[in-house]
Design an enzyme around this catalytic site. Structure first.
Site, short mmCIF file in Angstrom:
data_model
loop_
_atom_site.label_atom_id
_atom_site.label_comp_id
_atom_site.label_asym_id
_atom_site.label_seq_id
_atom_site.Cartn_x
_atom_site.Cartn_y
_atom_site.Cartn_z
N GLU A 133 0.83 -1.21 0.00
CA GLU A 133 0.00 0.00 0.00
C GLU A 133 0.86 1.26 0.00
O GLU A 133 2.07 1.20 0.23
CB GLU A 133 -0.92 0.00 1.22
CG GLU A 133 -0.16 0.05 2.54
CD GLU A 133 -1.03 0.52 3.68
OE1 GLU A 133 -1.38 1.71 3.68
OE2 GLU A 133 -1.33 -0.29 4.58
N SER A 163 -14.56 -0.01 9.27
CA SER A 163 -13.70 0.15 8.11
C SER A 163 -14.20 -0.64 6.91
O SER A 163 -14.67 -1.78 7.03
CB SER A 163 -12.28 -0.31 8.46
OG SER A 163 -11.47 -0.36 7.31
N ALA A 164 -14.03 -0.04 5.73
CA ALA A 164 -14.35 -0.73 4.48
C ALA A 164 -13.42 -1.90 4.21
O ALA A 164 -13.72 -2.75 3.36
CB ALA A 164 -14.29 0.25 3.31
N LYS A 216 -5.40 -2.76 14.62
CA LYS A 216 -4.80 -1.93 15.66
C LYS A 216 -5.59 -2.03 16.96
O LYS A 216 -6.82 -2.11 16.95
CB LYS A 216 -4.71 -0.48 15.20
CG LYS A 216 -3.71 -0.27 14.07
CD LYS A 216 -3.62 1.20 13.71
CE LYS A 216 -2.58 1.43 12.61
NZ LYS A 216 -3.00 0.91 11.31
#
Length: 305
Positions: free
Chosen positions: A26, A143-144, A162
């Protein structure tokens, strides 16, 4: 059919032509994860670890209306030097808008998965995934990344979610979505900075080839989505759960007292945790990313064998 807006680096193009293993990486860790020049140094180090582990790195980002699958060093430097406020943080919802507007975009877990799948890359190494935020029962802040894992056939190697997140709820959502959560080499679910979250992992595998075989079997069975491989942080880099829980709780209390919400929450929490741990959280973050890159390269090599 319109041609996909993919631009492959010379290194990735050569790897694809030769059937070499490739690991997607990423780009938000570069643009939004740490300051320049540390972000550039870490990006280069992660790519070097992938190469040293027998695979080719493909850092993914959007530039000038194209999805770049692999960046050369000049592009890495440009991305690292660009101010974060000038870079879109891309997920499934805004990837296409960034492309048609010709803006610069850094890919999150979800967007990196989408782009990797379009490019025929089956393994992706990251730090940690997003998940269910604390208080999501009223905020609906999820989150997506979790939905993407149920849709896109990429094996994601992370150190878990996290510890600022609601880990039991994150695990429940992944189970509901049918996402395999595979702990590598241990029975406990890791929690990013810590090796043990206090939760049991649904699945355990001790061998990269077996993880690759499981992905192949999902494809054979016609099952949608990918796999989440949770790889514990190395022992010598770990911040134990007993140390992290009070730090996370303090940061969460401060965020609530300052009425910090929505997209501002995670950056605030990570910065406060960095301050409260006197920089140990960032050192641990770098160590676990490198560790995940090694495992992802081994899984990609097993796919290519």
């Amino acid at each position: 059919m319109t041609q996909l807006p993919l631009t492959f680096s010379a290194e990735v193009s050569a790897a694809k032509a030769k059937g070499q293993p490739i690991v997607a990486l990423e780009s938000t860790i570069i643009t939004h994860g740490m300051p320049y020049p540390q972000n550039l140094e870490v990006a280069r180090e992660v790519e070097a670890v992938v190469r040293a582990s027998g695979a080719i790195p493909a850092t993914i980002a959007v530039m000038a209306g194209r999805i770049h699958i692999g960046l050369d060093d000049a592009q890495l430097q440009t991305l690292a030097e660009t101010p974060p406020e000038e870079v879109m943080k891309l997920s499934r919802a805004d990837l296409s808008a960034c492309l048609v507007q010709g803006r610069t975009g850094a890919t999150t877990v979800a967007a990196t998965m989408i782009c990797a799948a379009l490019a025929g890359i089956r393994v992706f190494a990251t730090g940690g995934i997003g998940g269910v935020h604390r208080g999501a029962e009223s905020s609906f802040d999820i989150s997506a990344d979790l939905q993407e894992l149920s849709l896109t056939p990429v094996t994601v190697v992370a150190a878990g979610a996290k510890a600022i997140l609601d880990l039991p709820k994150t695990l429940e959502v992944l189970e509901t979505l049918g996402v395999p959560v595979i702990a590598f080499g241990q029975d406990a679910l890791p929690a990013f900075w810590s090796r043990d979250s206090g939760l049991a992992a649904p699945l355990r595998m001790d061998d990269a080839a077996q993880i690759a075989a499981a992905a192949e079997m999902r494809r054979t069975l016609g099952l949608t989505g990918g796999q989440l491989v949770v790889n514990p942080i190395p022992f010598d880099a770990e911040i134990p759960r007993s140390t992290m829980i009070p730090v996370v709780e303090q940061a969460l209390e401060e965020a609530e007292s300052r009425q910090i919400s929505a997209k501002a929450v995670t950056p605030f929490l990570l910065q406060r945790i960095f301050e409260l741990t006197e920089g140990r959280s960032l050192d641990a973050n770098i160590a676990l990313v490198l560790n995940n890159a090694r495992l992802a390269a081994a899984i990609a090599a097993a796919h290519a064998a």
